[in-house]
Design an enzyme around this catalytic site. Structure first.
Site, mmCIF file in Angstrom:
data_model
loop_
_atom_site.group_PDB
_atom_site.id
_atom_site.type_symbol
_atom_site.label_atom_id
_atom_site.label_comp_id
_atom_site.label_asym_id
_atom_site.label_seq_id
_atom_site.Cartn_x
_atom_site.Cartn_y
_atom_site.Cartn_z
ATOM 1 N N SER A 142 0.872 -1.176 0.000
ATOM 2 C CA SER A 142 0.000 0.000 0.000
ATOM 3 C C SER A 142 0.906 1.222 0.000
ATOM 4 C CB SER A 142 -0.849 -0.015 1.280
ATOM 5 O OG SER A 142 -1.420 1.251 1.521
ATOM 6 N N TYR A 155 -1.503 -1.714 10.804
ATOM 7 C CA TYR A 155 -1.713 -1.856 9.349
ATOM 8 C C TYR A 155 -0.536 -1.247 8.585
ATOM 9 C CZ TYR A 155 -3.589 -1.445 4.653
ATOM 10 O OH TYR A 155 -3.741 -1.529 3.288
HETATM 11 N N1 LIG Z 1 -8.711 -0.500 -0.774
HETATM 12 C C1 LIG Z 1 -7.676 0.276 -0.552
HETATM 13 O O1 LIG Z 1 -7.813 1.505 -0.415
HETATM 14 C C2 LIG Z 1 -6.292 -0.318 -0.495
HETATM 15 C C3 LIG Z 1 -5.199 0.551 -0.633
HETATM 16 C C4 LIG Z 1 -3.926 0.032 -0.582
HETATM 17 C C5 LIG Z 1 -3.737 -1.330 -0.390
HETATM 18 N N2 LIG Z 1 -4.814 -2.140 -0.248
HETATM 19 C C6 LIG Z 1 -4.553 -3.582 -0.034
HETATM 20 O O2 LIG Z 1 -5.140 -4.284 -1.099
HETATM 21 C C7 LIG Z 1 -5.442 -5.620 -0.674
HETATM 22 C C8 LIG Z 1 -6.870 -5.951 -1.072
HETATM 23 O O3 LIG Z 1 -7.735 -5.068 -0.399
HETATM 24 P P1 LIG Z 1 -9.144 -4.602 -0.977
HETATM 25 O O4 LIG Z 1 -9.154 -3.128 -0.974
HETATM 26 O O5 LIG Z 1 -9.478 -5.323 -2.202
HETATM 27 O O6 LIG Z 1 -10.055 -5.071 0.261
HETATM 28 P P2 LIG Z 1 -11.399 -5.953 0.332
HETATM 29 O O7 LIG Z 1 -12.354 -5.542 -0.733
HETATM 30 O O8 LIG Z 1 -11.825 -5.853 1.758
HETATM 31 O O9 LIG Z 1 -10.870 -7.433 0.025
HETATM 32 C C9 LIG Z 1 -10.020 -8.084 0.922
HETATM 33 C C10 LIG Z 1 -9.850 -9.513 0.485
HETATM 34 O O10 LIG Z 1 -8.984 -10.180 1.429
HETATM 35 C C11 LIG Z 1 -9.617 -11.369 1.845
HETATM 36 N N3 LIG Z 1 -9.273 -11.724 3.225
HETATM 37 C C12 LIG Z 1 -9.340 -10.933 4.317
HETATM 38 N N4 LIG Z 1 -9.046 -11.652 5.428
HETATM 39 C C13 LIG Z 1 -8.801 -12.924 5.012
HETATM 40 C C14 LIG Z 1 -8.480 -14.144 5.667
HETATM 41 N N5 LIG Z 1 -8.373 -14.217 7.000
HETATM 42 N N6 LIG Z 1 -8.297 -15.268 4.922
HETATM 43 C C15 LIG Z 1 -8.446 -15.223 3.581
HETATM 44 N N7 LIG Z 1 -8.752 -14.104 2.903
HETATM 45 C C16 LIG Z 1 -8.934 -12.978 3.606
HETATM 46 C C17 LIG Z 1 -11.112 -11.095 1.725
HETATM 47 O O11 LIG Z 1 -11.815 -12.309 1.529
HETATM 48 P P3 LIG Z 1 -12.814 -13.012 2.578
HETATM 49 O O12 LIG Z 1 -13.413 -11.939 3.425
HETATM 50 O O13 LIG Z 1 -13.801 -13.704 1.689
HETATM 51 O O14 LIG Z 1 -11.958 -13.968 3.315
HETATM 52 C C18 LIG Z 1 -11.157 -10.271 0.445
HETATM 53 O O15 LIG Z 1 -11.189 -11.109 -0.685
HETATM 54 C C19 LIG Z 1 -5.192 -5.647 0.830
HETATM 55 O O16 LIG Z 1 -3.947 -6.251 1.084
HETATM 56 C C20 LIG Z 1 -5.164 -4.172 1.208
HETATM 57 O O17 LIG Z 1 -4.373 -3.940 2.344
HETATM 58 C C21 LIG Z 1 -6.084 -1.673 -0.294
#
Ligand SMILES: NC(=O)c1ccc[n+]([C@@H]2O[C@H](COP(=O)([O-])OP(=O)(O)OC[C@H]3O[C@@H](n4cnc5c(N)ncnc54)[C@H](OP(=O)(O)O)[C@@H]3O)[C@@H](O)[C@H]2O)c1
Length: 262
Positions: A142, A155
């Site tokens: 991130s 985080y």
């Molecule tokens: N959105 C942002 O602004 C942003 C910015 C920078 C970086 N990121 C990073 O991008 C990545 C994806 O985030 P996103 O924004 O797409 O979030 P999201 O929509 O909340 O998706 C998160 C994903 O991670 C999975 N996950 C969470 N806990 C888990 C567990 N215990 N076991 C297996 N799977 C798990 C969830 O699946 P289940 O709930 O089905 O398990 C879901 O598929 C993350 O690493 C986040 O830190 C996000």
């Protein structure tokens, strides 16, 4: 004679957000994908959507990456199906907004289990097949990786680990023919914000990218063998400028910003 295994792209956190977009992107580029998360129904719906576009139907594996044996269980499940990764995408992760002394300790440790432990385990578990197939690893950090984050301390620290670990791995594995790219997106509207408990100020539009845009940039960056991908010009500029801002100023800026999100 042992049977040749079929190469696949393993994608964690594929049930929503950036992971689902990455699954579409890899599948559209001819990769056979294996989708991993806890919500099996959402993974199955994504597999149907990918198959409906004419790609092979992805394999779905339910796994809770907060469990210490998750990578081992995934390796065994792939083995039973005659599959082995040529690309590993460690995307699963979550954040929690709030002061570290107020947030639930067990939940913060689970964040380290998913964002750090499982990512490390899955980066290392398939190295032999990645080397043999001259494949790659895409780790999702991130923009938070570039700074300390009061109000989301664990985080931000977890993402600093992902950046540091992945850059080092990039250097170690490059001579062995394995590409390692770390993706550092700015804000992306997904389920992430609700899961983190963000209800306040929205993110600046200039820094915000869609999951699809981020997935496209990530895929291109991995193919080009880039070490770090920061999607978007404005976010990329922020990542550069941050290096020159004194930590004390950065800390108070981020502290103020995170308070606005609660
Ligand atoms: N959105 C942002 O602004 C942003 C910015 C920078 C970086 N990121 C990073 O991008 C990545 C994806 O985030 P996103 O924004 O797409 O979030 P999201 O929509 O909340 O998706 C998160 C994903 O991670 C999975 N996950 C969470 N806990 C888990 C567990 N215990 N076991 C297996 N799977 C798990 C969830 O699946 P289940 O709930 O089905 O398990 C879901 O598929 C993350 O690493 C986040 O830190 C996000």
């Amino acid at each position: 004679m042992t049977q040749e295994k079929r190469p696949i792209t393993l994608i964690t956190g594929a049930s929503a957000g950036i992971g689902a977009a990455l699954a579409h992107e890899f599948a559209a580029n001819g990769h056979d994908v294996v989708l991993i998360a806890r919500r099996e129904l959402a993974l199955a719906a994504l597999a149907d959507a990918i198959a409906a576009k004419g790609a092979p139907r992805p394999t779905v594996l339910r796994a809770d990456l907060a469990h210490a044996d998750a990578a081992q269980a995934i390796a065994e499940a792939l083995d039973r199906r005659g599959l082995e990764p040529d690309v590993v995408v460690n995307n699963a992760g979550f954040g929690l907004l709030g002061a570290a002394d107020k947030l639930d300790r067990a939940e913060q440790l689970a964040m380290i289990d998913v964002n750090v432990r499982a990512l490390t385990d899955l980066s290392l578990a398939f190295i032999e097949s990645l080397k043999r197939r001259r494949g790659g690893i895409l780790n999702v950090a991130s923009i938070a990786a570039f700074m300390p984050g009061p109000g989301m301390a664990v985080y931000y620290a977890s993402k600093a680990y992902v950046l540091s670990f992945s850059e080092a791995l990039h250097r170690e594995l490059k001579p062995k023919g394995v590409r390692v790219t770390v993706l550092c997106p700015g804000p992306v509207p997904t389920e992430f914000q609700a899961r983190a408990g963000m209800t306040g100020e929205a993110f600046p539009r200039l820094l915000t990218r869609s999951a699809e845009q981020v997935a496209r940039d990530a895929y291109r960056g991995l193919k080009q063998g880039r070490r770090v991908v920061v999607p978007g010009l404005a976010t990329s500029a922020v990542a550069t400028v941050i290096r020159f801002v004194p930590r004390s100023i950065l800390l108070s800026l981020i502290d103020r910003q995170q308070r606005g999100r609660r």
